[in-house]
Write a protein that holds these residues in place. Structure first.
Motif, mmCIF file in Angstrom:
data_model
loop_
_atom_site.group_PDB
_atom_site.id
_atom_site.type_symbol
_atom_site.label_atom_id
_atom_site.label_comp_id
_atom_site.label_asym_id
_atom_site.label_seq_id
_atom_site.Cartn_x
_atom_site.Cartn_y
_atom_site.Cartn_z
ATOM 1 N N ASP A 1 -4.792 9.131 -7.594
ATOM 2 C CA ASP A 1 -5.560 8.200 -6.894
ATOM 3 C C ASP A 1 -5.921 6.282 -7.966
ATOM 4 O O ASP A 1 -5.441 5.637 -8.046
ATOM 5 C CB ASP A 1 -6.656 7.978 -6.038
ATOM 6 N N HIS B 1 1.945 2.343 -3.651
ATOM 7 C CA HIS B 1 0.808 2.196 -4.490
ATOM 8 C C HIS B 1 0.843 4.436 -3.457
ATOM 9 O O HIS B 1 0.566 5.159 -4.957
ATOM 10 C CB HIS B 1 -0.149 1.880 -3.718
ATOM 11 N N ARG C 1 1.088 -1.203 0.272
ATOM 12 C CA ARG C 1 0.281 -0.088 0.084
ATOM 13 C C ARG C 1 0.844 1.334 0.366
ATOM 14 O O ARG C 1 0.324 2.295 -0.348
ATOM 15 C CB ARG C 1 -0.898 -0.043 1.333
ATOM 16 N N ARG D 1 -2.230 0.705 -11.531
ATOM 17 C CA ARG D 1 -3.446 0.664 -12.003
ATOM 18 C C ARG D 1 -2.838 0.026 -13.298
ATOM 19 O O ARG D 1 -3.296 1.020 -14.245
ATOM 20 C CB ARG D 1 -4.223 2.201 -12.305
ATOM 21 N N HIS E 1 -11.260 11.144 -1.876
ATOM 22 C CA HIS E 1 -10.464 10.863 -2.462
ATOM 23 C C HIS E 1 -11.500 9.292 -3.249
ATOM 24 O O HIS E 1 -10.514 9.181 -4.453
ATOM 25 C CB HIS E 1 -8.728 10.240 -2.074
ATOM 26 N N HIS F 1 -3.490 10.031 1.656
ATOM 27 C CA HIS F 1 -4.752 9.919 1.192
ATOM 28 C C HIS F 1 -5.121 8.143 1.557
ATOM 29 O O HIS F 1 -6.719 8.536 1.620
ATOM 30 C CB HIS F 1 -5.147 9.870 -0.096
ATOM 31 N N ASP F 2 -4.454 7.351 1.478
ATOM 32 C CA ASP F 2 -5.076 6.219 2.053
ATOM 33 C C ASP F 2 -4.308 5.738 3.747
ATOM 34 O O ASP F 2 -4.030 4.898 4.214
ATOM 35 C CB ASP F 2 -4.104 5.665 1.928
HETATM 36 FE FE LIG Z 1 -5.109 5.268 -2.665
#
Ligand SMILES: [Fe+2]
Ligand SMILES: [Fe+2]
Length: 187
Positions: free
Chosen positions: A123, A19, A16, A129, A105, A48-49
Motif C-alpha cells: 500500500d 490504486h 481508487r 506512490r 494496512h 484493503h481499501d
Molecule cells: Fe490503499
C-alpha cells in the motif's frame, strides 16, 4: 475472487480502484519473492481499501466499540478496521491473515504476519506512490521485508508529525517491534 474484484470495482471510484490494482500488483511481486500464499495476499490486497469511502456513520456502525474508544483516533485510521469487518460479513472471509491485512494496512501493528507486512508495505510503495525516499523503500522491500517496514514506519511517523496530525499507537509499536526483530536477527 471474481466476485470480490467485481464488488471492489463497483464500490470504489475509478482512481481508487486503480490504486488497489497497483497494490495487488506490488503485493504479488512481494508474495512471490517471499513465498507467501498468493490467494490470501490477493484477497487481502483487493479488499484493503473497500471501506475507504464509507461515511463515518457507516464505519462506526461496523466497528467494535473497543476499537474506537481511543480519543486520539483519526478518521483515516478507521477504514481498515471497518473494511475487515465488512469483508468478513460480505464475503464470509474468516482467515485472520486476510482480515488483518485489511485491518492494519494503514496503522500497522506489533507482531504482523508476513501477509500483513506484504499488504501494509505494498500500500505504501505501489508504483503510483511518489514521495521522497519511496524508491529506496521499494528496493529494500525486494531484499528485506522487515528493514523496508522499518524504513517506511520511520518515514510515516516523521511525515505525520510534520503535518501535525495524531499518530496511531499501533504504528509506534510496530516500529519499535520491527526494530527489535531486526536487531535480534543481526546478532
Ligand atoms: Fe490503499
Ligand atoms: Fe487505505
Amino acid at each position: 475472487m471474481d466476485e470480490i474484484i467485481e464488488k471492489v470495482k463497483e464500490i470504489l471510484p475509478k482512481k481508487r480502484f486503480d490504486h488497489v490494482v497497483r497494490v495487488v500488483d506490488m503485493s504479488l511481486k512481494l508474495a512471490k519473492i517471499y513465498n507467501s500464499d498468493i490467494e490470501k495476499v490477493m484477497k487481502s490486497a483487493y479488499l484493503h481499501d473497500i471501506a475507504k469511502f464509507f461515511t463515518l456513520e457507516e464505519m462506526l456502525d461496523l466497528l467494535d466499540k473497543n476499537e474506537i474508544e481511543n480519543e486520539y483516533i483519526a478518521r483515516e485510521f478507521l477504514h481498515g478496521f471497518a473494511g475487515a469487518i465488512y469483508a468478513k460479513k460480505e464475503f464470509q472471509i474468516d482467515d485472520e491473515d486476510i482480515l488483518n491485512g485489511i485491518r492494519y494496512h494503514t496503522v500497522g501493528r506489533r507482531g504482523m504476519s508476513q501477509i500483513e507486512k506484504i499488504v501494509y508495505l505494498a500500500d505504501a510503495i505501489e508504483e503510483g506512490r511518489d514521495y521522497e525516499g519511496v524508491q529506496e523503500i521499494r528496493e529494500l522491500a525486494y531484499k528485506n521485508l522487515d528493514k523496508a517496514i522499518l524504513m517506511e514506519a520511520n518515514h510515516k511517523i516523521k511525515y505525520l508529525i510534520d503535518i501535525g496530525v495524531v499518530l496511531h499507537l499501533n504504528t509506534v509499536e510496530m516500529r519499535n517491534w520491527i526494530l527489535k526483530v531486526i536487531k535480534e536477527e543481526e546478532k
